[in-house]
Design an enzyme around this catalytic site. Structure first.
Site, PDB file in Angstrom:
ATOM      1  N   ASP A 104       2.396  -6.912   1.114  1.00  0.00           N
ATOM      2  CA  ASP A 104       1.851  -4.976   1.272  1.00  0.00           C
ATOM      3  C   ASP A 104       3.312  -5.175  -0.320  1.00  0.00           C
ATOM      4  O   ASP A 104       3.616  -6.181  -0.874  1.00  0.00           O
ATOM      5  CB  ASP A 104       2.908  -4.288   1.664  1.00  0.00           C
ATOM      6  CG  ASP A 104       3.032  -3.711   1.852  1.00  0.00           C
ATOM      7  OD1 ASP A 104       2.099  -2.669   0.901  1.00  0.00           O
ATOM      8  OD2 ASP A 104       4.123  -2.652   1.909  1.00  0.00           O
ATOM      9  N   ASP A 106       5.055  -2.330  -2.649  1.00  0.00           N
ATOM     10  CA  ASP A 106       6.095  -1.230  -2.125  1.00  0.00           C
ATOM     11  C   ASP A 106       6.726  -1.713  -1.123  1.00  0.00           C
ATOM     12  O   ASP A 106       6.794  -2.307   0.104  1.00  0.00           O
ATOM     13  CB  ASP A 106       6.493  -0.008  -2.645  1.00  0.00           C
ATOM     14  CG  ASP A 106       5.377   0.882  -3.442  1.00  0.00           C
ATOM     15  OD1 ASP A 106       5.842  -0.065  -3.963  1.00  0.00           O
ATOM     16  OD2 ASP A 106       5.161   1.388  -3.580  1.00  0.00           O
ATOM     17  N   GLY A 141       3.873   3.037   3.554  1.00  0.00           N
ATOM     18  CA  GLY A 141       2.306   2.558   3.662  1.00  0.00           C
ATOM     19  C   GLY A 141       1.614   3.606   3.702  1.00  0.00           C
ATOM     20  O   GLY A 141       0.410   4.037   3.750  1.00  0.00           O
ATOM     21  N   ARG A 144      -1.083   9.387  -1.735  1.00  0.00           N
ATOM     22  CA  ARG A 144      -0.370  10.473  -2.305  1.00  0.00           C
ATOM     23  C   ARG A 144      -0.442  11.562  -1.589  1.00  0.00           C
ATOM     24  O   ARG A 144       0.071  12.208  -1.102  1.00  0.00           O
ATOM     25  CB  ARG A 144      -0.106   9.702  -3.969  1.00  0.00           C
ATOM     26  CG  ARG A 144       0.329  10.929  -4.590  1.00  0.00           C
ATOM     27  CD  ARG A 144      -0.410  10.721  -6.217  1.00  0.00           C
ATOM     28  NE  ARG A 144      -0.228   9.044  -6.599  1.00  0.00           N
ATOM     29  CZ  ARG A 144      -1.342   8.954  -7.385  1.00  0.00           C
ATOM     30  NH1 ARG A 144      -1.773   9.516  -7.663  1.00  0.00           N
ATOM     31  NH2 ARG A 144      -1.152   7.600  -7.545  1.00  0.00           N
ATOM     32  N   SER A 211      -1.399   1.806  -3.261  1.00  0.00           N
ATOM     33  CA  SER A 211      -1.017   2.073  -4.398  1.00  0.00           C
ATOM     34  C   SER A 211      -1.662   2.091  -5.346  1.00  0.00           C
ATOM     35  O   SER A 211      -2.331   1.079  -5.493  1.00  0.00           O
ATOM     36  CB  SER A 211       0.338   1.700  -4.777  1.00  0.00           C
ATOM     37  OG  SER A 211       0.841   2.204  -5.690  1.00  0.00           O
ATOM     38  N   ASN A 213      -1.014   2.628  -8.145  1.00  0.00           N
ATOM     39  CA  ASN A 213       0.233   2.016  -8.774  1.00  0.00           C
ATOM     40  C   ASN A 213      -0.012   0.611  -9.355  1.00  0.00           C
ATOM     41  O   ASN A 213       0.995   0.096 -10.072  1.00  0.00           O
ATOM     42  CB  ASN A 213       1.039   2.953  -9.217  1.00  0.00           C
ATOM     43  CG  ASN A 213       1.269   4.166  -9.829  1.00  0.00           C
ATOM     44  OD1 ASN A 213       0.576   4.270 -10.293  1.00  0.00           O
ATOM     45  ND2 ASN A 213       1.541   5.122  -8.458  1.00  0.00           N
ATOM     46  N   ASP A 265       6.122  -4.100   5.695  1.00  0.00           N
ATOM     47  CA  ASP A 265       7.151  -2.805   5.758  1.00  0.00           C
ATOM     48  C   ASP A 265       6.983  -1.715   6.526  1.00  0.00           C
ATOM     49  O   ASP A 265       8.015  -0.618   6.719  1.00  0.00           O
ATOM     50  CB  ASP A 265       8.441  -2.718   5.221  1.00  0.00           C
ATOM     51  CG  ASP A 265       8.251  -2.090   4.087  1.00  0.00           C
ATOM     52  OD1 ASP A 265       6.637  -1.842   3.482  1.00  0.00           O
ATOM     53  OD2 ASP A 265       8.330  -1.191   4.017  1.00  0.00           O
TER      54      ASP A 265
END
Length: 290
Positions: A104, A106, A141, A144, A211, A213, A265
Site C-alpha cells: 500500500d 499512504d 484505505g 475519495r 489513490s 494520486n 496499514d
C-alpha cells in the site's frame, strides 16, 4: 527448533525455513524443523517415505524461498514413530519466502495522512461539518468519494451526487497542491533500505493503492524506480476492501496471490488482501486487526 504434526503444510515449512535462516544467521548453529512431532516433542506414530523426504528437500528449489538456503532433510526412527527433520544451515544471505511483495502507499511507503487531514479540514470548515482526527482515521484505505460519504455523516444536509463530485474535486485540488511540495525526504531510510533488500533477493515489487494520486506521490518521493508495477485508483473499478487493486498488481508482475505478500496499514486493505487470497502483513493502525 520448531515442530509440526502436519506432513503436507509446505507453506508453514517454508515460513519456518525462512525464520530459521533469519534467526540463526549470526549463531553459526543450524535450525531444525521437525515434522511428525507436536509442540511438546510427542510423536504421533507417523512414517515417512523417500518420496516425502524428496518433496521436503525440494522446498529449497521450489522458488518459494529466495535465495535457496543450505539445508538437509533426513528422518529419525523411534519406537513411537518417525520424524522428518529439515536442518537449515546458517547463512549470511537471508532468504525470503515470497516471490512478490505488494505495498500500500499512504501510511506504508510514505505518510500523507496529515495532507489528507489538512485538505478535508479546509473543506469541512467551509461547509460547517464537524471533522476531527478520529473521523480522519476512518478514511484510511478508502476512496475519495467513499471518504466524503463518511465525512457527510456529520452533516445535516443532503448533498446531490453532482455536489459530492464537486466537493471531492475541490478536496483533490487542495491535496494535490500539498503533494507538489513533497520530496524524497518524505520517505524514510527504513523504507528505502527494505526495498533495496528485497530487490537484492530478486523479489518483485508492486504498489497497490486506491489513490489516483499514486503516480505523483511516487514521482515526488523518488520511489517509482523501486517498483516493477503500479496498480492504483486509475486502473481499478472497485476500491478496497475489494481485492481488485491487489489482484491487478499481482497480475502486472506475473504472479499468483499465493506467491505474494501484501503490506497494509488499514483494515480495509487487510480485508482486501485476505479476500484476494494473499498473505498480509499489518502495520500501524491495522496491526492486530482480524
Amino acid at each position: 527448533v520448531e515442530r509440526t504434526l502436519s506432513t503436507d503444510n509446505t507453506k508453514k515449512m517454508s515460513e519456518a525455513i525462512c525464520s530459521f535462516a533469519n534467526d540463526i544467521r549470526n549463531t553459526k548453529k543450524p535450525g531444525y524443523f521437525m515434522i511428525g512431532a507436536d509442540d511438546n516433542g510427542k510423536l504421533d506414530g507417523q512414517t515417512f517415505t523417500d518420496e516425502q523426504l524428496r518433496s521436503y528437500a525440494g522446498l529449497r528449489n521450489s522458488g518459494t524461498i529466495l535465495p535457496p538456503p543450505a539445508m538437509m532433510v533426513y528422518k529419525e526412527t523411534f519406537p513411537e514413530g518417525e520424524i522428518a527433520v529439515i536442518e537449515v544451515q546458517p547463512s549470511e544471505d537471508t532468504p525470503v519466502r515470497y516471490k512478490g511483495v505488494i505495498f500500500d502507499l499512504d501510511g506504508v511507503l510514505c505518510s500523507t495522512d496529515e495532507l489528507h487531514y489538512q485538505s478535508w479540514k479546509k473543506i469541512t470548515d467551509r461547509l460547517g461539518i464537524k471533522f476531527d482526527r478520529s473521523v480522519n482515521d476512518r478514511l484510511r484505505g478508502v476512496s475519495r468519494l467513499k471518504s466524503l460519504d463518511i465525512i457527510l455523516e456529520g452533516s445535516g444536509k443532503k448533498y446531490s451526487e453532482e455536489e459530492k463530485l464537486s466537493i471531492a474535486s475541490e478536496k483533490n485540488d487542495i491535496y494535490r497542491g500539498l503533494l507538489e511540495k513533497m520530496t524524497d525526504a518524505d520517505c524514510s531510510d527504513d523504507v528505502r533500505n527494505t526495498l533495496d533488500f528485497l530487490h537484492s533477493k530478486g523479489v518483485l515489487l508492486a504498489v497497490g493503492s486506491s489513490s489516483r494520486n499514486t503516480p505523483l506521490i511516487l514521482e515526488k518521493t523518488g520511489l517509482r524506480k523501486y517498483f516493477n508495477a503500479v496498480s492504483d485508483g486509475n486502473n481499478i473499478t472497485h476500491s478496497k476492501p475489494s481485492p481488485e487493486v491487489f489482484l491487478k498488481a499481482a497480475e502486472f508482475i506475473g504472479l499468483v496471490p499465493s506467491d505474494c505478500l501484501v503490506v497494509e496499514d488499514a483494515s480495509a486493505g487487510i480485508d482486501a488482501g485476505y479476500a484476494g487470497g494473499f498473505d498480509t502483513a499489518a502495520i500501524g493502525a491495522a496491526y492486530g486487526c482480524e
